[in-house]
Scaffold this motif. Structure first.
Motif, PDB file in Angstrom:
ATOM      1  N   GLU A  71      36.526 -21.964 -23.875  1.00 32.53           N
ATOM      2  CA  GLU A  71      35.369 -22.446 -23.115  1.00 32.53           C
ATOM      3  C   GLU A  71      35.713 -22.625 -21.638  1.00 32.53           C
ATOM      4  O   GLU A  71      34.856 -22.459 -20.759  1.00 32.53           O
ATOM      5  CB  GLU A  71      34.825 -23.754 -23.705  1.00 32.53           C
ATOM      6  N   VAL A  72      36.988 -22.939 -21.352  1.00 31.53           N
ATOM      7  CA  VAL A  72      37.426 -23.055 -19.958  1.00 31.53           C
ATOM      8  C   VAL A  72      37.333 -21.691 -19.286  1.00 31.53           C
ATOM      9  O   VAL A  72      36.865 -21.577 -18.147  1.00 31.53           O
ATOM     10  CB  VAL A  72      38.863 -23.626 -19.870  1.00 31.53           C
ATOM     11  N   PHE A  73      37.740 -20.646 -20.000  1.00 23.84           N
ATOM     12  CA  PHE A  73      37.672 -19.300 -19.427  1.00 23.84           C
ATOM     13  C   PHE A  73      36.236 -18.853 -19.211  1.00 23.84           C
ATOM     14  O   PHE A  73      35.944 -18.167 -18.227  1.00 23.84           O
ATOM     15  CB  PHE A  73      38.447 -18.297 -20.291  1.00 23.84           C
ATOM     16  N   GLU A  74      35.336 -19.245 -20.082  1.00 21.11           N
ATOM     17  CA  GLU A  74      33.923 -18.906 -19.884  1.00 21.11           C
ATOM     18  C   GLU A  74      33.383 -19.595 -18.635  1.00 21.11           C
ATOM     19  O   GLU A  74      32.626 -18.984 -17.869  1.00 21.11           O
ATOM     20  CB  GLU A  74      33.100 -19.264 -21.118  1.00 21.11           C
ATOM     21  N   ARG A  75      33.773 -20.849 -18.407  1.00 20.50           N
ATOM     22  CA  ARG A  75      33.344 -21.556 -17.189  1.00 20.50           C
ATOM     23  C   ARG A  75      33.940 -20.906 -15.944  1.00 20.50           C
ATOM     24  O   ARG A  75      33.268 -20.779 -14.920  1.00 20.50           O
ATOM     25  CB  ARG A  75      33.720 -23.030 -17.261  1.00 20.50           C
ATOM     26  N   ILE A  76      35.211 -20.500 -16.034  1.00 21.29           N
ATOM     27  CA  ILE A  76      35.859 -19.843 -14.896  1.00 21.29           C
ATOM     28  C   ILE A  76      35.177 -18.508 -14.601  1.00 21.29           C
ATOM     29  O   ILE A  76      34.886 -18.189 -13.442  1.00 21.29           O
ATOM     30  CB  ILE A  76      37.370 -19.654 -15.158  1.00 21.29           C
ATOM     31  N   LYS A  77      34.919 -17.743 -15.644  1.00 14.21           N
ATOM     32  CA  LYS A  77      34.233 -16.457 -15.452  1.00 14.21           C
ATOM     33  C   LYS A  77      32.873 -16.680 -14.793  1.00 14.21           C
ATOM     34  O   LYS A  77      32.506 -15.969 -13.858  1.00 14.21           O
ATOM     35  CB  LYS A  77      34.076 -15.732 -16.783  1.00 14.21           C
ATOM     36  N   ALA A  78      32.123 -17.670 -15.261  1.00 12.31           N
ATOM     37  CA  ALA A  78      30.814 -17.968 -14.676  1.00 12.31           C
ATOM     38  C   ALA A  78      30.950 -18.371 -13.201  1.00 12.31           C
ATOM     39  O   ALA A  78      30.168 -17.928 -12.354  1.00 12.31           O
ATOM     40  CB  ALA A  78      30.118 -19.065 -15.475  1.00 12.31           C
ATOM     41  N   ALA A  79      31.945 -19.197 -12.895  1.00 15.76           N
ATOM     42  CA  ALA A  79      32.163 -19.617 -11.503  1.00 15.76           C
ATOM     43  C   ALA A  79      32.582 -18.422 -10.642  1.00 15.76           C
ATOM     44  O   ALA A  79      32.114 -18.278  -9.501  1.00 15.76           O
ATOM     45  CB  ALA A  79      33.224 -20.713 -11.441  1.00 15.76           C
ATOM     46  N   ASN A  80      33.455 -17.563 -11.173  1.00 15.41           N
ATOM     47  CA  ASN A  80      33.864 -16.373 -10.426  1.00 15.41           C
ATOM     48  C   ASN A  80      32.677 -15.438 -10.190  1.00 15.41           C
ATOM     49  O   ASN A  80      32.521 -14.884  -9.099  1.00 15.41           O
ATOM     50  CB  ASN A  80      34.974 -15.617 -11.171  1.00 15.41           C
TER      51      ASN A  80
END
Length: 191
Positions: free
Chosen positions: A63-72
């Motif tokens: 879920e952290v990677f999904e948030r990072i991808k969304a922020a990127n």
């Protein structure tokens, strides 16, 4: 210029994206924005904050990677809107890799962007955190092999020596500096 490829994979999927880009008017003299999407500085900062490696963070906290991808992707969308407005005044297009939506492996993405750079001979615009992005580094290596031009987000030429310096600073941070515990390995940009 958003493309949804869906279930088309491999060489057929790559060809479908390239054909779509050609149909949209992409041609030599246009630009490609190299930017973090699934990696980058945010990933290293999250791993540092969690006290773990990037790989462990990816496995244990998707879920952290999904948030990072969304922020990127949000950062890329903001930057691309500015770049496209400026490029449009000169009749040019700018490709944002985050506009291609599909369930592909990173290797297939790398193959796609290498093929796009080769097919269209696009100049590459480097986003501010490019040096921390695994995908961006693959794209840049291919662009260097092709002898393409590089620009910053203000369309100023970036010299090879500056790229090497920026890359070396990021590599130091990841290998020996504040992100040394990340376990990340960057693809080499030059021999």
């Amino acid at each position: 210029m958003a493309f949804t490829v869906g279930v088309i994979n491999g060489a057929d999927g790559i060809r479908a994206v390239i054909d779509g880009m050609r149909a949209s008017g992409l041609s030599a003299g246009d630009y490609y924005m190299s930017t973090p999407i699934t990696s980058g500085l945010r990933v290293f900062e999250a791993a540092l904050e969690a006290g773990t490696s990037v790989e462990n963070l990816r496995k244990q906290r998707p879920e952290v990677f999904e948030r990072i991808k969304a922020a990127n992707e949000e950062s890329a969308a903001f930057l691309i809107s500015q770049l496209r407005a400026r490029a449009r005044r000169h009749g040019r297009l700018v490709v944002n890799p985050a506009d291609v939506r599909r369930e592909w492996s990173q290797d297939l993405y790398n193959s796609l962007w290498a093929a796009v750079l080769e097919e269209f001979r696009l100049a590459v615009i480097l986003s501010p955190d490019w040096a921390y992005s695994t995908g961006a580094r693959y794209e840049i290596r291919r662009a260097l092999e092709l002898g393409l031009d590089f620009y910053d987000s203000d369309f100023r030429t970036i010299e090879f020596s500056s790229m090497k310096e920026i890359s070396a600073m990021a590599e130091y941070e990841v290998k020996s500096g504040r992100f040394a515990g990340s376990g990340a390995i960057f693809p080499e940009l030059w021999d």
